[in-house]
Scaffold this motif. Structure first.
Motif, mmCIF file in Angstrom:
data_model
loop_
_atom_site.group_PDB
_atom_site.id
_atom_site.type_symbol
_atom_site.label_atom_id
_atom_site.label_comp_id
_atom_site.label_asym_id
_atom_site.label_seq_id
_atom_site.Cartn_x
_atom_site.Cartn_y
_atom_site.Cartn_z
ATOM 1 N N ALA A 1 0.459 -2.436 15.835
ATOM 2 C CA ALA A 1 0.402 -3.637 15.003
ATOM 3 C C ALA A 1 0.433 -4.870 15.894
ATOM 4 N N ALA A 2 0.337 -6.045 15.285
ATOM 5 C CA ALA A 2 0.222 -7.289 16.055
ATOM 6 C C ALA A 2 1.415 -7.515 16.964
ATOM 7 N N ALA A 3 2.615 -7.279 16.483
ATOM 8 C CA ALA A 3 3.817 -7.498 17.292
ATOM 9 C C ALA A 3 4.321 -6.169 17.835
ATOM 10 N N PRO A 4 4.652 -6.074 19.130
ATOM 11 C CA PRO A 4 5.211 -4.832 19.669
ATOM 12 C C PRO A 4 6.483 -4.465 18.913
ATOM 13 N N PRO A 5 6.601 -3.251 18.405
ATOM 14 C CA PRO A 5 7.762 -2.882 17.588
ATOM 15 C C PRO A 5 9.095 -3.067 18.303
ATOM 16 N N HIS B 1 9.270 -1.665 9.906
ATOM 17 C CA HIS B 1 7.958 -1.661 10.553
ATOM 18 C C HIS B 1 7.485 -0.232 10.789
ATOM 19 N N PHE B 2 8.374 0.638 11.233
ATOM 20 C CA PHE B 2 8.011 2.027 11.490
ATOM 21 C C PHE B 2 7.616 2.718 10.185
ATOM 22 N N TYR B 3 8.345 2.453 9.124
ATOM 23 C CA TYR B 3 8.030 3.095 7.849
ATOM 24 C C TYR B 3 6.642 2.684 7.362
ATOM 25 N N ASP B 4 6.289 1.428 7.615
ATOM 26 C CA ASP B 4 4.968 0.936 7.209
ATOM 27 C C ASP B 4 3.858 1.335 8.186
ATOM 28 N N ALA C 1 10.050 -5.322 20.047
ATOM 29 C CA ALA C 1 10.471 -6.719 20.018
ATOM 30 C C ALA C 1 11.160 -7.085 18.711
ATOM 31 N N LEU C 2 11.237 -6.146 17.782
ATOM 32 C CA LEU C 2 11.860 -6.408 16.493
ATOM 33 C C LEU C 2 13.317 -5.964 16.509
ATOM 34 N N HIS D 1 13.245 5.673 6.247
ATOM 35 C CA HIS D 1 12.968 4.753 5.141
ATOM 36 C C HIS D 1 14.125 3.761 5.068
ATOM 37 N N PRO D 2 13.878 2.469 5.192
ATOM 38 C CA PRO D 2 14.988 1.513 5.196
ATOM 39 C C PRO D 2 15.690 1.446 3.847
ATOM 40 N N THR D 3 17.007 1.454 3.859
ATOM 41 C CA THR D 3 17.775 1.356 2.627
ATOM 42 C C THR D 3 19.126 0.715 2.921
ATOM 43 N N VAL D 4 19.713 0.122 1.914
ATOM 44 C CA VAL D 4 21.102 -0.338 1.977
ATOM 45 C C VAL D 4 21.878 0.210 0.783
ATOM 46 N N SER D 5 21.266 1.127 0.050
ATOM 47 C CA SER D 5 21.903 1.700 -1.130
ATOM 48 C C SER D 5 23.092 2.564 -0.731
#
Length: 779
Positions: free
Chosen positions: A319-323, A334-337, A325-326, A667-671
């Protein structure tokens, strides 16, 4: 203005202590964030196998949750129903007549534990020890950066406030066995704060001299006088001064500050108070730089045994931004997408699992529980105990293959302590010799059935634990260890062999009553039930156990008569699996319709993993039935279930599907609500979510990645048996294989370019390389 992430990473590396910055991979093995934790599931877990600590990193009022892996409420109890075996003939009679629902009603009446079982205070639960609070007053922080280094077991946060740069460092020392928080400022006299400690219940804090103490006693379910604990906090300031106030330590205008927290319980430790004082005194004698260096060195003796590198994902997938760097929380999303754009995240997650193993158990103590050793409540979900129908076993799956073999030993100690209680349970319910454990256990050795027939009478517990114990021998070849666990294996085999009955309709000898873990089925009359005869997992576990006991008795030169008896019984029990008309592997001996097609448990695939009873080469029809079963169940579920599916697909040599399932897990979650179905995921701190937090998803996924890289359950070492396309090139050093081998592999464009197999003494070994079987000499 906040600094760019790459600059923050560079600054953090430059300001790190010398012992922690010498390795270029440090930045790659780091969780990092640009804000404090907004919830406990964003805190950074630290541990040394006994102590746990999770700081939230707030600049104004920080909370650091403290844990001790031995802190449990409850107490030993005997909840066996010693009249239960009198109901056994009638329960079996009903099952043989196909009246499973009536049999289940009778089990609920007379074949469960006495009392409240896992819902009672005597059963107990794993609990948080307390919370340390650091109050800095009103703080407006900028340039905030928070991180956890997996290669040094060190957390750090930095920020600016009032023209001063502050740095906090956190470690649970692998050297002096204390929690340490060091706070620094780049201008003298800038550190002023108040330190308190408390607990939601059953805790009292007070100042004793120049120390802060938290003491208490948990509920044992009878007279209230359960486990006792003590935590002592000592503040050491450079410049300024420390003064004791009512229930707090006040630090005024210090140049630097180090907080030491020494904790212990009286679990198998009657001198815990003396131990707390001595441990603290020893730590105070050591300069921080020395403490940090020895802490890192001790930790790395385990962590450095295995390294993994995956080359960057294909350029057209980036993707546009190196992962990298997040911040980690954003990187998960980002990884999930973009699951094919960040090969660094699977490596980070894999090594995070190894990190959690090292941090949550220690030889001589307890294995990690449902939450490892991290909890932020006094009543953890599902009691934070040990579930025996997969969870505790999954916790241990990475230990051997990921070169942390000795971390399997605490489980062996726990099981050894269960055996005397399991012998009582075997007699009470089945009038059988040997020992049995059912679905749950705790530090007090619970082996009784649970309080409900629908889940509590499952038979897998004892036999499944024996598989974990066996794997340590399979990987190490340690005959002295085998001799120590042999009575445990033998006792389990004696129980199963004695309690089997013949099913006249099929001519097989099977368990009765039993159930397939936590699942139910629809009977011909339309009613639902869980209680049955001979569920597939029982047949698989018994087959594997009997084979292992036969091998062990032969290696040790013991029990030839028993060996012959078990060999004969193997001819009478069901095969590892039966294929249903729809092509799936049957979960029960009857082709029942399941009540939930996408049920989280896949217990009937035990023969595929962790056992080696079903393989694509040796049993292709059963392997194909497993594949169809997985397709029907789906990829989603609680995180531990998703992780198990990664392992299954790896055993089926389908690397791309295993990787696809892995991406479902991330999968990102906060549940944090209780979940039994789809929608697991990981929290921003990479801990796995059931939800709520359950650590087995972390451990299961780590084992799954290892299984994609190496397998050794078929009598040879299979290199890269399930490598996904996206991991086209890479290198791994330090994987372990059964037979006491250590393996290094390099590959390019999906082809192994070099490999090395090490062993203590050179010997021949079969290795499959790029699909070709070879016999080589180990080095």
């Amino acid at each position: 203005m906040n600094k760019p992430p790459f600059l923050l990473l560079a600054l953090a590396a430059l300001t790190a202590p010398a012992a922690a910055q010498v390795r270029p991979e440090s930045v790659l093995l780091r969780l990092w964030y640009t804000q404090p934790a907004a919830r406990w599931e964003e805190t950074l877990p630290l541990g040394n196998g006994r102590l746990g600590m999770t700081p939230d990193g707030r600049a104004d009022r920080e909370t650091i949750v403290l844990n001790d892996i031995t802190l449990w409420s409850g107490a030993p109890q005997d909840a066996n129903n010693y009249e239960a075996h009198k109901s056994l003939p009638r329960i079996r009679e009903l099952l043989l007549e196909g009246k499973n629902d009536e049999a289940q009603s009778l089990v609920d009446q007379s074949f469960i534990c006495t009392g409240k079982g896992s819902g009672g205070t005597t059963y107990g639960c794993f609990q948080m020890l307390g919370a340390l609070h650091l109050d800095f007053g009103q703080v407006q922080a900028t340039d905030y950066f928070r991180s956890l280094s997996l290669d040094s077991a060190l957390a750090r946060d930095t920020y600016r406030a009032g023209g001063v740069t502050y740095t906090r460092e956190y470690l649970t020392s692998f050297d002096h066995d204390v929690d340490i928080i060091r706070i620094r400022a780049d201008k003298p006299g800038s550190i002023t704060c108040k330190v308190t400690i408390d607990r939601p219940e059953r805790g009292a804090s007070a100042v004793k001299g120049d120390e802060l103490q938290l003491t208490g006693q948990l509920d044992n379910g009878t007279d209230g006088n359960g486990m006792q604990y003590l935590a002592t906090v000592k503040a050491v300031a450079t410049g300024g001064y420390v003064r004791a106030t009512a229930g707090a330590l006040a630090i005024d205008h210090a140049d630097g500050l180090i907080l030491y927290v020494s904790e212990a319980t009286d679990f198998k430790n009657p001198g815990y108070k003396t131990a707390v004082a001595k441990t603290l005194a020893d730590a105070l004698k050591t300069p921080f730089a020395t403490e940090l260096a020895t802490h890192i060195a001790h930790y790395r003796r385990l962590f450095d045994r295995l390294t993994l590198h995956l080359d960057a994902a294909p350029a057209d997938a980036i993707a546009a931004a190196p992962p990298a760097a997040l911040p980690t929380g954003d990187r998960i999303g980002h990884f999930y997408d973009h699951p094919d754009a960040d090969n660094g995240l699977p490596v980070l997650f894999f090594q995070f699992g190894r990190y959690l193993s090292i941090c949550s158990t220690r030889v001589g103590l307890l294995p990690p529980n449902l939450q490892g050793l991290w909890a932020n409540d006094v009543h953890t979900p599902w009691n934070g105990d040990y579930h025996l129908d997969i969870n505790i076993e999954m916790n241990q799956w990475p230990a051997e293959v990921c070169n942390l073999s000795e971390l399997n030993l605490p489980l062996a100690d726990l099981v050894k302590g269960m055996v005397p209680e399991g012998e009582k349970t075997a007699r009470a319910y089945y009038d059988a010799p040997g020992w049995i454990a059912h679905v749950i256990t705790n530090v007090w050795g619970w082996t009784e059935p649970g309080e409900s027939a629908s889940w509590g009478v499952t038979k897998v517990g004892g036999g499944w634990l024996c598989d974990n114990l066996w794997q340590h021998y399979a990987f190490t070849g340690d005959k002295a260890y085998l001799a120590r666990i042999y009575p445990i294996l033998k006792g389990s085999a004696l129980f199963y062999n004695s309690m089997l009955i013949e099913d006249p309709a099929k001519g097989w000898w099977v368990t009765a009553p039993s159930s397939s873990p936590e699942n139910s089925f629809v009977m011909a009359n339309g009613k639902t039930a869980s209680i049955c005869m001979g569920p597939t997992i029982d047949n698989q576990i018994i087959r594997e156990l009997f084979n292992n006991v036969i091998t062990a008795s032969s290696v040790l030169g013991l029990d030839a008569t028993l060996r012959d008896s078990l060999a004969h019984r193997l001819t009478q029990i069901p095969p590892p699996g039966v294929v249903a008309p729809d092509g799936r592997l049957m979960e029960w001996l009857e082709n029942y319709k399941e009540t939930e097609v996408h049920h989280r448990h896949l217990s009937h695939l035990y023969g595929l993993y962790p056992a080696g009873l079903i393989t694509p080469d040796a049993t292709p029809d059963l392997a194909e039935a497993c594949r169809k079963t997985l397709e029907a169940r789906g990829d989603d579920g609680p995180s531990w279930s998703i992780a198990y599916k990664v392992l299954f697909w790896a055993r089926l040599h389908d690397g791309n599907r295993a990787y696809k399932v892995f991406t479902t897990l991330i999968h990102p979650t906060v549940s944090t609500g209780i979940n039994y179905g789809a929608g697991g995921g990981v929290y921003p701190n990479l801990l796995s979510a059931g939800p709520p937090f359950q650590i087995d998803g972390n451990f299961g996924a780590t084992a799954g990645i290892a299984e994609m890289l190496i397998q050794s359950h078929e009598g040879y070492i299979d290199l890269l048996p399930a490598i996904p396309t996206v991991w086209a090139s890479g290198e791994v050093r330090g994987l372990r294989a059964r037979g006491n081998f250590t393996v290094d592999i390099r590959w390019k464009n999906g082809v192994i370019t070099s490999y090395r197999v090490h062993s203590p003494q050179p010997r021949t070994v079969r290795v499959k390389v790029n699909g070709v079987m070879k016999t080589i000499q180990s080095t």
